[in-house]
Design an enzyme around this catalytic site. Structure first.
Site, mmCIF file in Angstrom:
data_model
loop_
_atom_site.group_PDB
_atom_site.id
_atom_site.type_symbol
_atom_site.label_atom_id
_atom_site.label_comp_id
_atom_site.label_asym_id
_atom_site.label_seq_id
_atom_site.Cartn_x
_atom_site.Cartn_y
_atom_site.Cartn_z
ATOM 1 N N ALA A 104 0.821 -1.204 0.000
ATOM 2 C CA ALA A 104 0.000 0.000 0.000
ATOM 3 C C ALA A 104 0.858 1.258 0.000
ATOM 4 O O ALA A 104 1.961 1.279 0.554
ATOM 5 C CB ALA A 104 -0.917 0.004 1.222
ATOM 6 N N GLU A 172 1.641 -7.338 7.061
ATOM 7 C CA GLU A 172 0.725 -6.361 7.659
ATOM 8 C C GLU A 172 0.727 -6.359 9.179
ATOM 9 O O GLU A 172 0.513 -5.309 9.805
ATOM 10 C CB GLU A 172 -0.706 -6.611 7.142
#
Length: 298
Positions: A104, A172
């Site tokens: 991201a 993550e």
């Protein structure tokens, strides 16, 4: 159950194969699509490789991080593939040395309002799902870093090729979040639940050889040969019947999500869709005449 499965399969066929409205307009628009800085590019190969479409990422400043623009450009590329019958294999690659996709775009994410973050993640998840169900075989050419969302996009492809020094991982949990674009679902289906939990819980990063060993990627090759290997595999897919490829992909994707009996019903219903095609008759005729078949996706 069989009737429901058949109904679902009919809807799949209509959406993925025979929706022609505005198809040519979409394709012509996207065929030459690229940003002003050539950050993303969509092209179709020619000659003996005609039928292969390639989406290239080239945003070195962010290491191809997933931004709003990334999602829009990839969506446009997939629309072009989805609605053009002449395109039969889709390759996703990077032109940034040492990087496939770093995940991201955290700089963009930091500027988002709290309510916008959820919408963005949902958009990314939906796009990954659409990539997973794209009606043609898809190949991720991972030459470099593929972390977080970058790996999630690669996981949605049918095949993955990695370079020896590539770095793959769902990291993550290091940021106190979880994979949000399909990683928690696709990874266990590829490497098994126990190994997937280990990788996500520890945020471990694997190189190409380690990834191949656990079945995360199909092939590991020299770093500068990743795209060549992807094209090589794509070229062996091109001669096969395009409708058959779509039906086989649907049968496997959807069949593995249900019990064996239901999966076999999916297979039966999808097999029924290839019987009346001109391609099937061409395949039989070519076999009889001892020549290579010429499939038109009809």
């Amino acid at each position: 159950m069989a009737a429901r499965v058949f109904s679902v399969c009919k809807r799949i066929v209509r959406c993925s194969l025979f929706r022609e409205r505005d198809a040519r307009l979409i394709f012509n628009k996207v065929r030459s699509l690229s940003s002003s800085e050539e950050e993303y590019n969509f092209q179709t190969l020619t000659g003996d490789l005609e039928g292969i479409a390639v989406f290239s990422m080239n945003k070195a400043s962010s290491r191809n991080a997933i931004s709003r623009d990334f999602l829009i450009q990839l969506q446009n590329a997939m629309d072009a593939v989805k609605y053009d019958k002449s395109l039969r294999v889709f390759i996703v690659k990077s032109d940034v040395p040492g990087t496939f996709c770093a995940g991201a775009d955290l700089k963009e994410r930091a500027k988002m309002k709290m309510e916008d973050v959820g919408r963005f993640v949902t958009m990314a998840r939906n796009l990954v799902t659409e990539l997973y169900h794209l009606p043609v075989p898809t190949i991720a050419a991972i030459d470099g870093v593929a972390l977080g969302g970058g790996l999630e996009f690669a996981l949605a492809c049918d095949l993955r090729i990695a370079g020896c020094s590539s770095k793959l991982g769902l990291v993550e949990t290091r940021l106190a979040i979880i994979p949000g674009a399909g990683g928690t679902q696709h990874l266990p289906r590829l490497v098994g639940m126990s190994k997937a939990k280990e990788l996500i819980f520890t945020a471990k990063i694997l190189n190409g050889e380690e990834s191949e060993k656990i079945g995360l990627v199909n092939y590991v090759v020299e770093d500068n040969k990743v795209y060549d290997k992807a094209v090589e595999i794509a070229s062996t897919i091109l001669p096969q019947g395009p409708i058959a490829l779509t039906m086989a992909k649907n049968a496997m994707n959807r069949g593995t999500e249900v019990d064996l009996t239901s999966g076999l019903q999916f297979e039966e219903a999808l097999y029924a869709q290839v019987i009346p095609t001109k391609d099937r008759l061409e395949g039989l005729q070519a076999f009889k005449e001892k020549r290579k078949p010429v499939y038109k996706g009809e």
